[in-house]
Design an enzyme around this catalytic site. Sequence first.
Site, short mmCIF file in Angstrom:
data_model
loop_
_atom_site.label_atom_id
_atom_site.label_comp_id
_atom_site.label_asym_id
_atom_site.label_seq_id
_atom_site.Cartn_x
_atom_site.Cartn_y
_atom_site.Cartn_z
N ASP A 45 -0.38 -0.83 -4.68
CA ASP A 45 -1.70 -0.19 -4.71
C ASP A 45 -1.58 1.24 -4.19
OD1 ASP A 45 -4.33 0.55 -4.69
OD2 ASP A 45 -5.03 -1.10 -3.41
N GLU A 92 -1.98 -0.71 -8.97
CA GLU A 92 -3.43 -0.61 -8.82
C GLU A 92 -3.83 0.84 -8.54
OE1 GLU A 92 -4.84 -3.65 -6.24
OE2 GLU A 92 -6.70 -2.61 -5.76
N ASP A 114 -9.26 -0.13 -9.79
CA ASP A 114 -10.04 -0.59 -8.63
C ASP A 114 -11.18 0.40 -8.34
OD1 ASP A 114 -11.05 -1.62 -6.31
OD2 ASP A 114 -9.25 -1.37 -5.10
N LYS A 137 -14.82 -6.11 -6.73
CA LYS A 137 -15.15 -6.27 -5.31
C LYS A 137 -16.67 -6.23 -5.19
CE LYS A 137 -10.95 -4.05 -3.61
NZ LYS A 137 -10.36 -2.78 -3.12
N LYS A 140 0.84 -1.20 0.00
CA LYS A 140 0.00 0.00 0.00
C LYS A 140 0.88 1.25 0.00
CE LYS A 140 -4.29 -1.58 0.31
NZ LYS A 140 -5.31 -1.25 -0.71
MG MG Z 1 -7.22 -1.27 -4.20
#
Ligand code: MG
Length: 367
Positions: A190, A218, A243, A267, A162
């Site tokens: 990400d 991402e 995303d 998701k 992240k």
């Molecule tokens: Mg993500």
Amino acid sequence: MRITELRLGTLSIPLKKPFKTALRSTDTVTTNIVALVADTGDVGYGEAPPTVAITGDTDGSITCTLATRIAPALIGRDVSELQDAVSAVAHSAVGNTSAKAAADIALHDLWGKLCGQPLSRLWGGTKRTFTTDYTVSLNAPEEMARDAVEAVRDGYDALKIKVGVDFRLDLERIGAVRRAVGPEVLLRVDANQGWTPKEAIRAIRYMEDEGLDIELVEQPVACHDIEGLKWVTDAVETAILADESVYSPRDALRLISLRAADMLNIKLMKSGGLSGALTICGMAESAGMECMIGAMMESKVSVTAAAHLAMARRVVTRYDLDPPILCASDPVRGGVIYDGAALELNDAPGLGIESVEGVAWGEIIKG
Ligand code: MG
């Protein structure tokens, strides 16, 4: 099998350590659990966490939408008429994708029970297992390197790093993790919308020039900046995964037609559940675009639904379903089974969930 009531409850599970991204930080999974009860006594489970920084959904908006819009549209319906029921959920309100996801998942769970088969098998799935990556939270570079080494030692061979807060420090973070884990570990980055398009291009070219061997990046830019996302995708060799830019099948159609990203992260809390996710899978497959399956900070209820989808669709080639691993306890009996990074499903019908412990049940809506 007819739906007689919808029950709402809340569930809170502590995390082993705080989960931090460019958008938020949390030390618990707090989520809303939905139980759709049928006249046969069967219960279908669903879930909706309030990921307000991403979906805009709060506990209040989720429970209100479920109680006042979705429950009246579902109670009395025959579960065998699944398409009508999921359509009623999808059209119950604009937005509110998490509340819709909870109801859509619970409906599919009941439908699986009605058919007597696990969902993945009803969809013709042939995968029996897959392995998830492990998320390294956004921290100082040294701490992220330490967390990454620990994860590799625990058996994870794919990590999602992240970043997205301070573009220059992000490059140090990524470099520190790669140096710490060595060349064999698969690394994904990400940025959670944290970069401008120009920063993203600079950052990704730097990673390429330095040989950091990043599999994909991402959501480098803001969710609404589809032109910026396409610019980044066109300017770098590294694969770009959308995303937060892809919620609905309609979003997927736009990204695919523009080729604004190389891959899509599905998701259930964005797609409004399994129905929308299955549609996105079909579109991506037609476009030759591979998908990742991901989740918000969710319990094993909705992660199990995501796992059934992933087992059933070949276009889903990447798996980011680690939230239950990050939890300090597991209140869900049945559902997806974790063996380190490997996931598999049981043979029970629907989601295969027997019960969810520790739920504080509240409102019950009947016809
Ligand atoms: Mg993500």
